[in-house]
Design an enzyme around this catalytic site. Structure first.
Site, PDB file in Angstrom:
ATOM      1  CG  ASP A  92       7.194  -2.726 -15.668  1.00 40.53           C
ATOM      2  OD1 ASP A  92       6.033  -2.607 -16.018  1.00 40.53           O
ATOM      3  OD2 ASP A  92       7.610  -2.314 -14.574  1.00 40.53           O
ATOM      4  CG  HIS A  96       5.175   0.399 -13.007  1.00 39.49           C
ATOM      5  ND1 HIS A  96       5.492  -0.843 -13.489  1.00 39.49           N
ATOM      6  CD2 HIS A  96       4.185   0.185 -12.101  1.00 39.49           C
ATOM      7  CE1 HIS A  96       4.744  -1.760 -12.897  1.00 39.49           C
ATOM      8  NE2 HIS A  96       3.931  -1.161 -12.058  1.00 39.49           N
ATOM      9  NE  ARG A 155       4.771  -8.465 -14.687  1.00 36.17           N
ATOM     10  CZ  ARG A 155       3.988  -7.585 -14.080  1.00 36.17           C
ATOM     11  NH1 ARG A 155       3.943  -6.324 -14.496  1.00 36.17           N
ATOM     12  NH2 ARG A 155       3.233  -7.939 -13.068  1.00 36.17           N
ATOM     13  NE  ARG A 168       1.132  -0.843 -13.230  1.00 29.40           N
ATOM     14  CZ  ARG A 168       1.423  -1.447 -14.364  1.00 29.40           C
ATOM     15  NH1 ARG A 168       1.411  -0.780 -15.493  1.00 29.40           N
ATOM     16  NH2 ARG A 168       1.746  -2.721 -14.385  1.00 29.40           N
TER      17      ARG A 168
HETATM   18  P1  NAD Z   1      -4.324  -4.623  -1.238  1.00 29.68           P
HETATM   19  O1  NAD Z   1      -5.638  -3.924  -1.351  1.00 29.68           O
HETATM   20  O2  NAD Z   1      -4.306  -6.108  -1.079  1.00 29.68           O
HETATM   21  O3  NAD Z   1      -3.501  -4.026  -0.006  1.00 29.68           O
HETATM   22  C1  NAD Z   1      -3.423  -2.684   0.314  1.00 29.68           C
HETATM   23  C2  NAD Z   1      -3.364  -2.588   1.815  1.00 29.68           C
HETATM   24  O4  NAD Z   1      -3.124  -1.220   2.167  1.00 29.68           O
HETATM   25  C3  NAD Z   1      -4.681  -3.002   2.512  1.00 29.68           C
HETATM   26  O5  NAD Z   1      -4.416  -4.038   3.433  1.00 29.68           O
HETATM   27  C4  NAD Z   1      -5.145  -1.719   3.195  1.00 29.68           C
HETATM   28  O6  NAD Z   1      -5.792  -1.961   4.454  1.00 29.68           O
HETATM   29  C5  NAD Z   1      -3.833  -0.980   3.385  1.00 29.68           C
HETATM   30  N1  NAD Z   1      -3.971   0.456   3.555  1.00 29.68           N
HETATM   31  C6  NAD Z   1      -4.739   1.333   2.845  1.00 29.68           C
HETATM   32  N2  NAD Z   1      -4.571   2.572   3.322  1.00 29.68           N
HETATM   33  C7  NAD Z   1      -3.665   2.498   4.324  1.00 29.68           C
HETATM   34  C8  NAD Z   1      -3.071   3.451   5.181  1.00 29.68           C
HETATM   35  N3  NAD Z   1      -3.391   4.753   5.106  1.00 29.68           N
HETATM   36  N4  NAD Z   1      -2.171   3.023   6.107  1.00 29.68           N
HETATM   37  C9  NAD Z   1      -1.860   1.711   6.201  1.00 29.68           C
HETATM   38  N5  NAD Z   1      -2.403   0.754   5.413  1.00 29.68           N
HETATM   39  C10 NAD Z   1      -3.290   1.154   4.481  1.00 29.68           C
HETATM   40  O7  NAD Z   1      -3.487  -4.189  -2.501  1.00 29.68           O
HETATM   41  P2  NAD Z   1      -2.173  -4.914  -3.098  1.00 29.68           P
HETATM   42  O8  NAD Z   1      -2.587  -5.880  -4.137  1.00 29.68           O
HETATM   43  O9  NAD Z   1      -1.312  -5.349  -1.962  1.00 29.68           O
HETATM   44  O10 NAD Z   1      -1.497  -3.680  -3.867  1.00 29.68           O
HETATM   45  C11 NAD Z   1      -0.917  -2.614  -3.127  1.00 29.68           C
HETATM   46  C12 NAD Z   1      -0.415  -1.543  -4.073  1.00 29.68           C
HETATM   47  O11 NAD Z   1       0.715  -2.034  -4.782  1.00 29.68           O
HETATM   48  C13 NAD Z   1      -1.425  -1.120  -5.142  1.00 29.68           C
HETATM   49  O12 NAD Z   1      -1.363   0.285  -5.348  1.00 29.68           O
HETATM   50  C14 NAD Z   1      -0.960  -1.858  -6.377  1.00 29.68           C
HETATM   51  O13 NAD Z   1      -1.389  -1.252  -7.578  1.00 29.68           O
HETATM   52  C15 NAD Z   1       0.540  -1.759  -6.175  1.00 29.68           C
HETATM   53  N6  NAD Z   1       1.360  -2.679  -6.961  1.00 29.68           N
HETATM   54  C16 NAD Z   1       2.501  -2.150  -7.475  1.00 29.68           C
HETATM   55  C17 NAD Z   1       3.344  -2.929  -8.241  1.00 29.68           C
HETATM   56  C18 NAD Z   1       4.604  -2.303  -8.800  1.00 29.68           C
HETATM   57  O14 NAD Z   1       5.298  -2.894  -9.653  1.00 29.68           O
HETATM   58  N7  NAD Z   1       4.954  -1.094  -8.357  1.00 29.68           N
HETATM   59  C19 NAD Z   1       3.029  -4.283  -8.487  1.00 29.68           C
HETATM   60  C20 NAD Z   1       1.859  -4.802  -7.925  1.00 29.68           C
HETATM   61  C21 NAD Z   1       1.019  -3.976  -7.156  1.00 29.68           C
END
Ligand code: NAD
Length: 307
Positions: free
Chosen positions: A147, A174, A150, A87
């Protein structure tokens, strides 16, 4: 009227919208994405299930001004982990996006609670706090809520008991340096050490599974989104209904076991203004050392993106 704006309609943002719609959490859900067609498609797909859910207004678009009037703004926008990527490797790429996006969002809505999901979530929560100028109770990340869910699931499997009867926090980053707060963990009201079948090895196996979970899922299906979608729905509901639920959230720390000027997960009480209270959980000496290790890792990264 309860309104939630989701910025980023990818796997996580759209699944969170789905979870919120099914649970009837908000009157209006706004889906915002740079890719307007994606936001439009997700909105249509959700609307067409409305016969089977409570009704809600679904709006969409690419303009950040759609977040006006939202009680909660959930930010999932950005880049996701690639298979095998930590990450923390993501940080520089997502920091650039946030530097531009956050001041714009705040210019449209400075009253909402900002829930950060984008990884590395502890750093992105910290940057949001700095770029927004909002009070610390209003800006935080989902942190180790996922987490901990999980970990509770794996402990439940191991001890053949429902995860709701397991109370155990994963705290800290995280990410790879997160740690289980075993000294305060209970199962069915008993301290975990006293629970039938307990062994340090059994608990360690559950912690290992927890740490590997995201990597395992991403290597198999490319992304994780169902569990985090439910975590987001839980947090948003907790805020909208002022529920005072307790979750480990990535919050700004000022003097937590002497750690400050970073965001990292500790147990928090959540209400309509965001973070109501942080608990300084009694930690063993070993757990305190792990907390300081997480803090050091995160602070080193912060130096690289927000000197
Ligand atoms: P994804 O690529 O499917 O979706 C990201 C979206 O953000 C895309 O649709 C993209 O077009 C959009 N985007 C990018 N820049 C943008 C902007 N400036 N304005 C508006 N939209 C914008 O990714 P995902 O699988 O949905 O994951 C999203 C994030 O969540 C990632 O950083 C991932 O690592 C994180 N995540 C966090 C956790 C957690 O526990 N915190 C868990 C899973 C995923």
């Amino acid at each position: 009227m309860k309104k939630v704006a989701i910025v980023g309609a990818g796997f996580v943002g759209s699944t969170a919208a789905y979870a919120m719609l099914i649970q009837g959490i908000a009157h209006e859900i706004v889906i915002i994405d740079l890719n307007k067609e994606k936001a439009h498609g997700e909105a249509m797909d959700l609307e067409q299930g409305m016969q089977f859910t409570q009704s809600a207004k679904i709006s969409y678009g690419s303009d950040l001004n759609l977040c006006q009037g939202a009680d909660v703004i959930v930010i999932t926008a950005g880049l996701a982990q690639k298979p095998g990527e930590t990450r923390l490797n993501l940080v520089k790429r997502n920091a650039v996006i946030f530097k531009e996006m956050i001041p714009k969002l705040v210019s449209y809505n400075k009253d909402a609670v900002y829930l950060i999901i984008t990884n590395p979530v502890d750093i992105m929560a910290y940057l949001t706090l700095k770029y927004s100028g909002l009070p610390a109770n209003k800006v935080f990340g989902s942190g180790t809520s996922l987490d901990s869910a999980r970990f509770r699931y794996y402990l439940g499997q191991k001890f053949d008991i429902n995860p709701t009867a397991v109370h155990a926090f994963i705290l800290g980053e995280h990410g790879d340096s997160e740690f289980p707060a075993i000294s305060s963990a209970t199962i069915a009201g008993m301290h975990i050490n006293d629970f039938e079948g307990y062994s340090p090895e059994a608990v360690n196996e559950c912690y290992d599974e927890t740490k590997k979970a995201a990597y395992e899922i991403i290597s198999r299906k490319g992304a994780t989104y169902y569990a985090i979608g439910l975590v987001i729905a839980k947090i948003v509901k907790g805020i909208l209904n002022d529920e005072h639920i307790v979750l480990p959230l990535s919050v700004h720390l000022d003097n937590y076991y002497d750690e400050g000027n970073l965001c990292m997960s500790v147990p928090c009480v959540l209400g309509k203004e965001g973070i109501v209270k942080k608990y300084q959980l009694p930690l063993s000496a070993d757990e305190q050392a792990k907390l300081h290790n997480s803090a050091k890792i995160l602070k080193d990264i912060i130096k690289g993106v927000y000197p």
